[in-house]
Design a protein around this motif. Structure first.
Motif, PDB file in Angstrom:
ATOM      1  N   HIS A   8      59.448  -1.113  47.084  1.00  0.00           N
ATOM      2  CA  HIS A   8      59.292  -0.983  48.543  1.00  0.00           C
ATOM      3  C   HIS A   8      57.913  -1.524  48.934  1.00  0.00           C
ATOM      4  O   HIS A   8      56.904  -0.853  48.730  1.00  0.00           O
ATOM      5  CB  HIS A   8      59.436   0.495  48.946  1.00  0.00           C
ATOM      6  CG  HIS A   8      59.559   0.714  50.427  1.00  0.00           C
ATOM      7  ND1 HIS A   8      60.211   1.802  50.965  1.00  0.00           N
ATOM      8  CD2 HIS A   8      59.111  -0.009  51.489  1.00  0.00           C
ATOM      9  CE1 HIS A   8      60.163   1.749  52.295  1.00  0.00           C
ATOM     10  NE2 HIS A   8      59.486   0.650  52.635  1.00  0.00           N
ATOM     11  N   HIS A  37      60.577  -5.430  57.050  1.00  0.00           N
ATOM     12  CA  HIS A  37      61.189  -4.652  58.137  1.00  0.00           C
ATOM     13  C   HIS A  37      62.187  -5.460  58.958  1.00  0.00           C
ATOM     14  O   HIS A  37      61.883  -6.541  59.432  1.00  0.00           O
ATOM     15  CB  HIS A  37      60.113  -4.180  59.127  1.00  0.00           C
ATOM     16  CG  HIS A  37      59.386  -2.959  58.701  1.00  0.00           C
ATOM     17  ND1 HIS A  37      60.008  -1.756  58.458  1.00  0.00           N
ATOM     18  CD2 HIS A  37      58.067  -2.736  58.490  1.00  0.00           C
ATOM     19  CE1 HIS A  37      59.101  -0.852  58.115  1.00  0.00           C
ATOM     20  NE2 HIS A  37      57.914  -1.411  58.112  1.00  0.00           N
ATOM     21  N   GLU A  76      64.217  -4.164  54.436  1.00  0.00           N
ATOM     22  CA  GLU A  76      64.343  -2.744  54.779  1.00  0.00           C
ATOM     23  C   GLU A  76      65.081  -2.686  56.106  1.00  0.00           C
ATOM     24  O   GLU A  76      64.533  -3.048  57.151  1.00  0.00           O
ATOM     25  CB  GLU A  76      62.963  -2.075  54.892  1.00  0.00           C
ATOM     26  CG  GLU A  76      63.081  -0.604  55.262  1.00  0.00           C
ATOM     27  CD  GLU A  76      61.743   0.146  55.302  1.00  0.00           C
ATOM     28  OE1 GLU A  76      60.685  -0.505  55.166  1.00  0.00           O
ATOM     29  OE2 GLU A  76      61.784   1.379  55.491  1.00  0.00           O
ATOM     30  N   SER A 102      67.037   2.554  55.967  1.00  0.00           N
ATOM     31  CA  SER A 102      66.092   3.490  56.591  1.00  0.00           C
ATOM     32  C   SER A 102      66.553   3.858  57.984  1.00  0.00           C
ATOM     33  O   SER A 102      67.314   3.121  58.610  1.00  0.00           O
ATOM     34  CB  SER A 102      64.707   2.827  56.737  1.00  0.00           C
ATOM     35  OG  SER A 102      64.192   2.458  55.497  1.00  0.00           O
ATOM     36  N   HIS A 104      64.229   4.620  61.277  1.00  0.00           N
ATOM     37  CA  HIS A 104      62.842   4.681  61.764  1.00  0.00           C
ATOM     38  C   HIS A 104      62.743   5.184  63.196  1.00  0.00           C
ATOM     39  O   HIS A 104      61.732   5.750  63.589  1.00  0.00           O
ATOM     40  CB  HIS A 104      62.197   3.291  61.723  1.00  0.00           C
ATOM     41  CG  HIS A 104      61.945   2.763  60.351  1.00  0.00           C
ATOM     42  ND1 HIS A 104      62.333   1.509  59.959  1.00  0.00           N
ATOM     43  CD2 HIS A 104      61.343   3.329  59.271  1.00  0.00           C
ATOM     44  CE1 HIS A 104      61.971   1.311  58.687  1.00  0.00           C
ATOM     45  NE2 HIS A 104      61.385   2.405  58.247  1.00  0.00           N
ATOM     46  N   HIS A 146      62.772   6.686  51.977  1.00  0.00           N
ATOM     47  CA  HIS A 146      62.014   7.805  52.580  1.00  0.00           C
ATOM     48  C   HIS A 146      62.855   8.792  53.413  1.00  0.00           C
ATOM     49  O   HIS A 146      62.807   8.770  54.640  1.00  0.00           O
ATOM     50  CB  HIS A 146      60.837   7.306  53.392  1.00  0.00           C
ATOM     51  CG  HIS A 146      61.080   6.166  54.363  1.00  0.00           C
ATOM     52  ND1 HIS A 146      62.175   6.097  55.186  1.00  0.00           N
ATOM     53  CD2 HIS A 146      60.339   5.070  54.630  1.00  0.00           C
ATOM     54  CE1 HIS A 146      62.079   5.008  55.929  1.00  0.00           C
ATOM     55  NE2 HIS A 146      60.982   4.360  55.593  1.00  0.00           N
ATOM     56  N   TYR A 149      61.176  10.486  56.445  1.00  0.00           N
ATOM     57  CA  TYR A 149      60.460   9.692  57.462  1.00  0.00           C
ATOM     58  C   TYR A 149      60.368  10.419  58.802  1.00  0.00           C
ATOM     59  O   TYR A 149      59.320  10.412  59.449  1.00  0.00           O
ATOM     60  CB  TYR A 149      61.150   8.335  57.644  1.00  0.00           C
ATOM     61  CG  TYR A 149      60.395   7.396  58.552  1.00  0.00           C
ATOM     62  CD1 TYR A 149      59.411   6.553  58.056  1.00  0.00           C
ATOM     63  CD2 TYR A 149      60.650   7.365  59.936  1.00  0.00           C
ATOM     64  CE1 TYR A 149      58.698   5.693  58.886  1.00  0.00           C
ATOM     65  CE2 TYR A 149      59.938   6.506  60.775  1.00  0.00           C
ATOM     66  CZ  TYR A 149      58.977   5.677  60.249  1.00  0.00           C
ATOM     67  OH  TYR A 149      58.267   4.842  61.078  1.00  0.00           O
ATOM     68  N   ASP A 218      55.942   1.645  49.550  1.00  0.00           N
ATOM     69  CA  ASP A 218      55.969   1.429  51.000  1.00  0.00           C
ATOM     70  C   ASP A 218      54.649   0.801  51.431  1.00  0.00           C
ATOM     71  O   ASP A 218      54.163   1.036  52.533  1.00  0.00           O
ATOM     72  CB  ASP A 218      56.195   2.769  51.723  1.00  0.00           C
ATOM     73  CG  ASP A 218      56.856   2.600  53.079  1.00  0.00           C
ATOM     74  OD1 ASP A 218      56.940   1.461  53.565  1.00  0.00           O
ATOM     75  OD2 ASP A 218      57.270   3.627  53.642  1.00  0.00           O
TER      76      ASP A 218
HETATM   77 ZN   LIG Z   1      60.360   2.513  56.350  1.00  0.00          ZN
END
Ligand SMILES: [Zn+2]
Ligand SMILES: [Zn+2]
Length: 257
Positions: A8, A37, A76, A102, A104, A146, A149, A218
Protein backbone atom coordinates in the motif's frame (compact mmCIF):
# COMPACT_ATOMS: atom_id res chain seq x y z
CA UNK A 1 13.29 -8.67 6.25
CA UNK A 2 12.04 -11.39 3.95
CA UNK A 3 11.13 -10.73 0.33
CA UNK A 4 7.85 -9.25 1.44
CA UNK A 5 7.19 -5.81 0.00
CA UNK A 6 4.86 -2.98 0.93
CA UNK A 7 1.32 -3.55 -0.45
CA UNK A 8 0.00 0.00 0.00
CA UNK A 9 1.92 3.01 -1.33
CA UNK A 10 1.24 6.28 -3.14
CA UNK A 11 3.14 8.54 -5.53
CA UNK A 12 2.29 11.80 -7.31
CA UNK A 13 -0.19 9.78 -9.36
CA UNK A 14 -2.38 10.09 -6.25
CA UNK A 15 -4.03 13.46 -5.66
CA UNK A 16 -2.60 13.77 -2.15
CA UNK A 17 1.00 12.65 -2.66
CA UNK A 18 4.11 14.24 -4.15
CA UNK A 19 6.35 11.19 -3.90
CA UNK A 20 8.25 9.89 -6.91
CA UNK A 21 8.89 6.26 -7.78
CA UNK A 22 12.58 7.03 -7.54
CA UNK A 23 12.18 7.84 -3.81
CA UNK A 24 11.00 4.29 -3.14
CA UNK A 25 13.20 2.59 -5.74
CA UNK A 26 16.31 4.07 -4.21
CA UNK A 27 15.32 2.55 -0.87
CA UNK A 28 14.28 -0.93 -1.98
CA UNK A 29 15.66 -3.88 -3.88
CA UNK A 30 12.74 -6.19 -4.69
CA UNK A 31 9.33 -5.54 -6.18
CA UNK A 32 7.70 -2.18 -5.74
CA UNK A 33 3.97 -1.65 -6.15
CA UNK A 34 2.11 1.61 -5.78
CA UNK A 35 -1.63 1.74 -5.12
CA UNK A 36 -2.76 5.09 -6.44
CA UNK A 37 -5.94 6.79 -5.27
CA UNK A 38 -9.04 6.44 -7.41
CA UNK A 39 -11.73 8.39 -5.58
CA UNK A 40 -14.92 9.16 -7.48
CA UNK A 41 -16.88 12.29 -6.51
CA UNK A 42 -14.22 13.09 -3.95
CA UNK A 43 -15.53 15.71 -1.48
CA UNK A 44 -11.91 16.64 -0.63
CA UNK A 45 -11.27 18.03 -4.11
CA UNK A 46 -14.83 18.43 -5.43
CA UNK A 47 -14.28 16.06 -8.35
CA UNK A 48 -13.28 12.54 -9.29
CA UNK A 49 -9.61 11.86 -8.70
CA UNK A 50 -8.31 9.14 -10.97
CA UNK A 51 -4.71 8.31 -11.77
CA UNK A 52 -3.73 9.06 -15.38
CA UNK A 53 -3.38 5.42 -16.44
CA UNK A 54 -1.57 6.16 -19.71
CA UNK A 55 1.07 8.27 -17.94
CA UNK A 56 1.27 5.85 -15.01
CA UNK A 57 1.84 2.89 -17.35
CA UNK A 58 4.34 4.79 -19.48
CA UNK A 59 6.39 5.83 -16.45
CA UNK A 60 6.37 2.28 -15.09
CA UNK A 61 7.41 0.85 -18.48
CA UNK A 62 10.33 3.27 -18.58
CA UNK A 63 11.36 2.50 -14.99
CA UNK A 64 11.12 -1.23 -15.63
CA UNK A 65 13.76 -0.97 -18.35
CA UNK A 66 16.09 0.72 -15.90
CA UNK A 67 15.17 -1.26 -12.76
CA UNK A 68 14.81 -4.81 -14.08
CA UNK A 69 11.01 -5.11 -14.17
CA UNK A 70 10.53 -4.68 -10.46
CA UNK A 71 7.84 -1.98 -10.64
CA UNK A 72 4.23 -3.20 -10.52
CA UNK A 73 0.91 -1.46 -11.09
CA UNK A 74 -1.68 -0.94 -8.42
CA UNK A 75 -4.73 1.08 -7.49
CA UNK A 76 -6.69 1.94 -4.36
CA UNK A 77 -10.34 1.96 -5.32
CA UNK A 78 -12.38 4.31 -3.15
CA UNK A 79 -15.84 2.79 -3.34
CA UNK A 80 -18.83 5.12 -3.36
CA UNK A 81 -22.08 3.34 -4.23
CA UNK A 82 -23.88 6.19 -6.07
CA UNK A 83 -20.98 6.37 -8.57
CA UNK A 84 -20.46 2.63 -8.99
CA UNK A 85 -20.94 2.77 -12.77
CA UNK A 86 -18.18 5.38 -13.06
CA UNK A 87 -15.85 3.12 -11.04
CA UNK A 88 -16.58 0.08 -13.18
CA UNK A 89 -16.21 2.05 -16.44
CA UNK A 90 -12.79 3.39 -15.41
CA UNK A 91 -11.49 -0.02 -14.38
CA UNK A 92 -12.92 -1.95 -17.34
CA UNK A 93 -10.00 -1.50 -19.76
CA UNK A 94 -7.12 -1.36 -17.26
CA UNK A 95 -4.94 -4.02 -15.71
CA UNK A 96 -3.28 -3.95 -12.31
CA UNK A 97 -1.15 -6.29 -10.26
CA UNK A 98 -2.82 -5.19 -7.04
CA UNK A 99 -6.22 -3.66 -6.29
CA UNK A 100 -7.10 -2.34 -2.85
CA UNK A 101 -10.71 -1.74 -1.87
CA UNK A 102 -11.37 1.23 0.42
CA UNK A 103 -14.15 3.47 1.64
CA UNK A 104 -12.87 7.02 2.14
CA UNK A 105 -15.95 9.21 1.92
CA UNK A 106 -19.73 9.17 1.81
CA UNK A 107 -20.31 11.85 -0.80
CA UNK A 108 -20.60 14.56 1.84
CA UNK A 109 -17.25 14.33 3.58
CA UNK A 110 -14.09 12.27 3.79
CA UNK A 111 -13.80 10.39 7.08
CA UNK A 112 -10.47 12.14 7.68
CA UNK A 113 -11.92 15.65 7.37
CA UNK A 114 -11.06 17.54 10.56
CA UNK A 115 -14.65 18.18 11.62
CA UNK A 116 -15.42 14.44 11.72
CA UNK A 117 -13.55 14.35 15.06
CA UNK A 118 -16.36 16.48 16.56
CA UNK A 119 -19.14 14.31 15.19
CA UNK A 120 -20.90 11.50 17.04
CA UNK A 121 -18.75 8.35 17.08
CA UNK A 122 -21.65 5.91 16.94
CA UNK A 123 -23.37 7.73 14.08
CA UNK A 124 -20.14 7.84 12.08
CA UNK A 125 -19.11 4.27 12.78
CA UNK A 126 -22.55 2.86 12.00
CA UNK A 127 -22.62 4.72 8.69
CA UNK A 128 -19.04 3.81 7.77
CA UNK A 129 -19.50 0.09 8.56
CA UNK A 130 -22.65 -0.07 6.44
CA UNK A 131 -20.77 1.51 3.50
CA UNK A 132 -17.82 -0.83 3.96
CA UNK A 133 -20.10 -3.87 4.02
CA UNK A 134 -21.86 -2.72 0.84
CA UNK A 135 -18.55 -2.06 -0.95
CA UNK A 136 -17.28 -5.64 -0.71
CA UNK A 137 -18.04 -7.68 -3.80
CA UNK A 138 -19.20 -4.75 -5.93
CA UNK A 139 -15.85 -4.26 -7.70
CA UNK A 140 -13.13 -6.82 -8.28
CA UNK A 141 -10.32 -6.35 -5.77
CA UNK A 142 -7.58 -8.22 -3.91
CA UNK A 143 -7.43 -6.55 -0.51
CA UNK A 144 -9.75 -4.84 1.96
CA UNK A 145 -7.74 -1.79 3.05
CA UNK A 146 -7.71 -0.02 6.44
CA UNK A 147 -10.95 -1.34 8.01
CA UNK A 148 -10.63 1.44 10.61
CA UNK A 149 -10.44 4.38 8.17
CA UNK A 150 -13.82 5.76 9.18
CA UNK A 151 -12.85 6.12 12.84
CA UNK A 152 -9.20 7.13 12.63
CA UNK A 153 -10.00 10.56 14.06
CA UNK A 154 -11.65 9.16 17.19
CA UNK A 155 -9.98 7.84 20.30
CA UNK A 156 -11.37 4.31 20.05
CA UNK A 157 -10.94 1.44 22.50
CA UNK A 158 -11.32 -2.27 21.89
CA UNK A 159 -14.55 -2.20 23.94
CA UNK A 160 -15.92 0.42 21.52
CA UNK A 161 -15.21 -2.00 18.67
CA UNK A 162 -16.72 -4.91 20.58
CA UNK A 163 -20.06 -3.13 20.59
CA UNK A 164 -19.94 -3.47 16.78
CA UNK A 165 -18.75 -7.06 16.73
CA UNK A 166 -21.75 -8.37 14.79
CA UNK A 167 -21.28 -5.73 12.05
CA UNK A 168 -17.52 -6.34 11.94
CA UNK A 169 -18.07 -10.10 11.81
CA UNK A 170 -20.40 -9.67 8.83
CA UNK A 171 -17.85 -7.47 7.05
CA UNK A 172 -14.95 -9.84 7.67
CA UNK A 173 -17.03 -12.87 6.69
CA UNK A 174 -18.01 -11.15 3.44
CA UNK A 175 -14.34 -10.23 2.88
CA UNK A 176 -13.39 -13.92 3.29
CA UNK A 177 -16.27 -15.07 1.07
CA UNK A 178 -15.05 -12.75 -1.70
CA UNK A 179 -11.49 -13.98 -1.23
CA UNK A 180 -10.13 -10.57 -0.23
CA UNK A 181 -7.05 -10.30 1.95
CA UNK A 182 -7.18 -8.34 5.21
CA UNK A 183 -4.77 -5.41 5.29
CA UNK A 184 -2.67 -4.54 8.32
CA UNK A 185 -2.32 -0.81 7.71
CA UNK A 186 0.85 0.52 9.33
CA UNK A 187 -0.40 4.10 9.23
CA UNK A 188 -3.42 3.01 11.25
CA UNK A 189 -1.44 0.91 13.71
CA UNK A 190 1.43 3.32 14.29
CA UNK A 191 0.46 6.85 13.20
CA UNK A 192 -3.14 6.65 14.41
CA UNK A 193 -2.17 4.33 17.28
CA UNK A 194 -4.75 1.70 16.44
CA UNK A 195 -2.61 -1.40 16.96
CA UNK A 196 -4.94 -2.64 19.71
CA UNK A 197 -7.87 -2.37 17.30
CA UNK A 198 -5.94 -4.41 14.73
CA UNK A 199 -5.14 -6.94 17.42
CA UNK A 200 -8.85 -7.39 18.02
CA UNK A 201 -9.73 -7.38 14.31
CA UNK A 202 -7.01 -9.85 13.34
CA UNK A 203 -8.23 -12.31 15.98
CA UNK A 204 -11.78 -11.88 14.71
CA UNK A 205 -10.71 -12.53 11.09
CA UNK A 206 -8.74 -15.60 12.20
CA UNK A 207 -11.69 -16.91 14.22
CA UNK A 208 -13.73 -16.81 10.99
CA UNK A 209 -11.07 -18.81 9.16
CA UNK A 210 -9.38 -15.90 7.35
CA UNK A 211 -5.83 -16.67 6.23
CA UNK A 212 -5.01 -13.96 3.68
CA UNK A 213 -3.11 -11.01 5.14
CA UNK A 214 -1.18 -8.09 3.69
CA UNK A 215 0.98 -5.44 5.25
CA UNK A 216 0.84 -1.93 3.81
CA UNK A 217 2.34 1.32 5.02
CA UNK A 218 -0.20 3.55 3.20
CA UNK A 219 2.88 5.72 2.66
CA UNK A 220 2.51 8.96 0.76
CA UNK A 221 6.21 9.79 1.20
CA UNK A 222 9.45 7.88 1.58
CA UNK A 223 9.56 8.40 5.37
CA UNK A 224 6.57 6.07 5.70
CA UNK A 225 7.77 3.35 3.34
CA UNK A 226 7.51 -0.07 5.08
CA UNK A 227 6.79 1.81 8.28
CA UNK A 228 7.51 -0.34 11.36
CA UNK A 229 7.33 -3.48 9.20
CA UNK A 230 9.87 -5.41 11.30
CA UNK A 231 7.80 -4.81 14.42
CA UNK A 232 4.54 -5.63 12.65
CA UNK A 233 5.95 -8.87 11.25
CA UNK A 234 6.92 -9.92 14.80
CA UNK A 235 3.41 -8.96 15.90
CA UNK A 236 1.87 -11.05 13.10
CA UNK A 237 4.05 -14.03 14.03
CA UNK A 238 2.90 -13.70 17.64
CA UNK A 239 -0.64 -14.07 16.26
CA UNK A 240 0.32 -17.27 14.46
CA UNK A 241 0.54 -15.70 11.01
CA UNK A 242 3.32 -17.42 9.08
CA UNK A 243 2.85 -16.01 5.60
CA UNK A 244 1.69 -12.86 3.87
CA UNK A 245 0.20 -12.61 0.41
CA UNK A 246 1.39 -10.52 -2.54
CA UNK A 247 -0.24 -10.02 -5.94
CA UNK A 248 1.56 -9.94 -9.30
CA UNK A 249 0.51 -10.44 -12.89
CA UNK A 250 -2.86 -11.90 -11.98
CA UNK A 251 -1.49 -14.48 -9.57
CA UNK A 252 -0.94 -14.71 -5.84
CA UNK A 253 2.36 -15.30 -4.17
CA UNK A 254 2.80 -16.19 -0.53
CA UNK A 255 5.85 -14.97 1.33
CA UNK A 256 6.93 -16.74 4.51
CA UNK A 257 7.62 -14.37 7.39
ZN1 LIG B 1 -6.96 4.76 1.80
ZN1 LIG C 1 -3.83 4.70 0.59
Amino acid sequence: MSSYYDQHLHTHFSYDSKADFSDYLANSTGFLVTTEHFDVANPVTGHTDAPDYAKYSAEIDKLNQKYGNRVLKGIEIGYFAPQESEILAYLADKTYDLKLLSVHHNGEFDYLDDFVADMDFDAIFTRYLAELHDAIGRVEADVLAHFDYGIRLFDVSVSDLQRYESQLTAIFQKMIDYDLAFEINAKSTHLYNNLALYDYALKLVQSLGGTLFTLGSDGHKIEHYQLHFDELIDWLKAHGVRQLITFRGGSRHFVMI
